[in-house]
Design an enzyme around this catalytic site. Sequence first.
Site, PDB file in Angstrom:
ATOM      1  N   ASP A  96      -9.660  -0.266  15.436  1.00  0.00           N
ATOM      2  CA  ASP A  96     -10.640  -0.462  14.358  1.00  0.00           C
ATOM      3  C   ASP A  96     -12.032   0.078  14.668  1.00  0.00           C
ATOM      4  O   ASP A  96     -13.021  -0.392  14.099  1.00  0.00           O
ATOM      5  CB  ASP A  96     -10.757  -1.960  14.004  1.00  0.00           C
ATOM      6  CG  ASP A  96      -9.428  -2.544  13.575  1.00  0.00           C
ATOM      7  OD1 ASP A  96      -8.618  -1.806  12.970  1.00  0.00           O
ATOM      8  OD2 ASP A  96      -9.181  -3.729  13.853  1.00  0.00           O
ATOM      9  N   ILE A 137      -1.971   3.143  18.175  1.00  0.00           N
ATOM     10  CA  ILE A 137      -1.522   4.538  18.131  1.00  0.00           C
ATOM     11  C   ILE A 137      -1.821   5.198  19.484  1.00  0.00           C
ATOM     12  O   ILE A 137      -2.966   5.202  19.928  1.00  0.00           O
ATOM     13  CB  ILE A 137      -2.249   5.310  16.992  1.00  0.00           C
ATOM     14  CG1 ILE A 137      -1.931   4.677  15.628  1.00  0.00           C
ATOM     15  CG2 ILE A 137      -1.885   6.786  16.998  1.00  0.00           C
ATOM     16  CD1 ILE A 137      -0.481   4.751  15.207  1.00  0.00           C
ATOM     17  N   HIS A 158      -8.444  -1.238   6.773  1.00  0.00           N
ATOM     18  CA  HIS A 158      -8.633  -2.559   7.382  1.00  0.00           C
ATOM     19  C   HIS A 158      -9.153  -3.520   6.306  1.00  0.00           C
ATOM     20  O   HIS A 158     -10.046  -3.156   5.547  1.00  0.00           O
ATOM     21  CB  HIS A 158      -9.627  -2.457   8.541  1.00  0.00           C
ATOM     22  CG  HIS A 158      -9.741  -3.732   9.310  1.00  0.00           C
ATOM     23  ND1 HIS A 158      -8.786  -4.132  10.223  1.00  0.00           N
ATOM     24  CD2 HIS A 158     -10.664  -4.727   9.265  1.00  0.00           C
ATOM     25  CE1 HIS A 158      -9.131  -5.319  10.716  1.00  0.00           C
ATOM     26  NE2 HIS A 158     -10.262  -5.695  10.152  1.00  0.00           N
ATOM     27  N   ASN A 187       0.840  -1.213   0.000  1.00  0.00           N
ATOM     28  CA  ASN A 187       0.000   0.000   0.000  1.00  0.00           C
ATOM     29  C   ASN A 187       0.864   1.248   0.000  1.00  0.00           C
ATOM     30  O   ASN A 187       0.578   2.209  -0.719  1.00  0.00           O
ATOM     31  CB  ASN A 187      -0.938   0.005   1.218  1.00  0.00           C
ATOM     32  CG  ASN A 187      -2.193  -0.800   0.961  1.00  0.00           C
ATOM     33  OD1 ASN A 187      -3.067  -0.383   0.198  1.00  0.00           O
ATOM     34  ND2 ASN A 187      -2.285  -1.970   1.571  1.00  0.00           N
ATOM     35  N   LEU A 203       0.860  -2.279  12.856  1.00  0.00           N
ATOM     36  CA  LEU A 203       0.228  -3.185  13.805  1.00  0.00           C
ATOM     37  C   LEU A 203       0.290  -2.750  15.264  1.00  0.00           C
ATOM     38  O   LEU A 203      -0.218  -3.428  16.145  1.00  0.00           O
ATOM     39  CB  LEU A 203       0.792  -4.596  13.635  1.00  0.00           C
ATOM     40  CG  LEU A 203       0.536  -5.167  12.229  1.00  0.00           C
ATOM     41  CD1 LEU A 203       1.071  -6.573  12.112  1.00  0.00           C
ATOM     42  CD2 LEU A 203      -0.943  -5.134  11.866  1.00  0.00           C
ATOM     43  N   GLU A 226      -7.738  -2.374  -2.031  1.00  0.00           N
ATOM     44  CA  GLU A 226      -6.972  -1.391  -1.241  1.00  0.00           C
ATOM     45  C   GLU A 226      -6.170  -0.480  -2.165  1.00  0.00           C
ATOM     46  O   GLU A 226      -6.162   0.738  -2.010  1.00  0.00           O
ATOM     47  CB  GLU A 226      -6.026  -2.113  -0.277  1.00  0.00           C
ATOM     48  CG  GLU A 226      -6.763  -2.883   0.801  1.00  0.00           C
ATOM     49  CD  GLU A 226      -5.854  -3.518   1.843  1.00  0.00           C
ATOM     50  OE1 GLU A 226      -6.317  -3.751   2.951  1.00  0.00           O
ATOM     51  OE2 GLU A 226      -4.669  -3.783   1.545  1.00  0.00           O
TER      52      GLU A 226
HETATM   53  C1  GAR Z   1      -3.217  -4.573   4.334  1.00  0.00           C
HETATM   54  O1  GAR Z   1      -3.998  -5.548   3.724  1.00  0.00           O
HETATM   55  C2  GAR Z   1      -3.996  -3.864   5.423  1.00  0.00           C
HETATM   56  O2  GAR Z   1      -5.356  -3.806   5.169  1.00  0.00           O
HETATM   57  C3  GAR Z   1      -3.722  -4.768   6.598  1.00  0.00           C
HETATM   58  O3  GAR Z   1      -2.359  -5.115   6.477  1.00  0.00           O
HETATM   59  C4  GAR Z   1      -2.040  -5.226   5.086  1.00  0.00           C
HETATM   60  C5  GAR Z   1      -0.718  -4.523   4.832  1.00  0.00           C
HETATM   61  O4  GAR Z   1      -0.295  -4.819   3.538  1.00  0.00           O
HETATM   62  N1  GAR Z   1      -3.982  -4.073   7.818  1.00  0.00           N
HETATM   63  C6  GAR Z   1      -4.545  -4.669   8.867  1.00  0.00           C
HETATM   64  O5  GAR Z   1      -4.822  -5.853   8.892  1.00  0.00           O
HETATM   65  C7  GAR Z   1      -4.796  -3.744  10.055  1.00  0.00           C
HETATM   66  N2  GAR Z   1      -5.652  -4.350  11.003  1.00  0.00           N
HETATM   67  P1  GAR Z   1       0.901  -4.033   2.859  1.00  0.00           P
HETATM   68  O6  GAR Z   1       2.048  -4.001   3.856  1.00  0.00           O
HETATM   69  O7  GAR Z   1       1.230  -4.830   1.637  1.00  0.00           O
HETATM   70  O8  GAR Z   1       0.408  -2.651   2.537  1.00  0.00           O
END
Ligand code: GAR
Length: 190
Positions: A145, A88, A104, A14, A85, A174
């Site tokens: 969340d 905050i 999320h 992302n 993770l 995303e």
């Molecule tokens: C993403 O899918 C995001 O939605 C999730 O972690 C992934 C990070 O992917 N976030 C959560 O689960 C938060 N509770 P990335 O490092 O490839 O962007």
Amino acid sequence: MKRIAIFGSGRGSNAKNIIEYFKFHKNISIKLMVTNKSGAGIITVGKENKIPTLIIEDHKQDLNDKILKTLTENLIDFVVLAGFLLKIPSTLINKFPNCIINIHPALLPKYGGKGMYGINVHKAVLKNNETVSGITIHFVNEDYDKGEIIFQAKCSVLPNDSPKLLSKKIQKLEHQFYPIIIEKLITNEH
Ligand code: GAR
């Protein structure tokens, strides 16, 4: 120019996508990356794009002090969580009211809360035989969340989907929507 910091603990897909989207943007620029994992993909993404990266230790004081100091030094206006993770701290939330958002990988309020991240979320969705999942972009408050929802997008869950396959569908959503929603929020309200 609005200056964004991206926080992440994972692969950084992302973060990479958001950086690319805003590379030549007139009003928005990614100025800082923050991670709590020394091996996180986001560090490589930062290096490739010559964006400074703050690596923090996992304890609260470090989170508070170092992050706040670095955000201030870098004149950051807006914080984007992308797979970050750690919780905050409230000092940070109070310093950036309505200026910290998270993505999320499910349709909150379902499948949120502590321990619900990444592949765990998709496993839970499949275990409950859901036929629909999706993404939620929301403001960050003190509860995991639970901040106000800004945007959701859905995808279908098929009986044969594996957690990995579902995660691919979700990441596609995303990547499609997170930068656009960031742009809208910052351009309209900040
Ligand atoms: C993403 O899918 C995001 O939605 C999730 O972690 C992934 C990070 O992917 N976030 C959560 O689960 C938060 N509770 P990335 O490092 O490839 O962007």
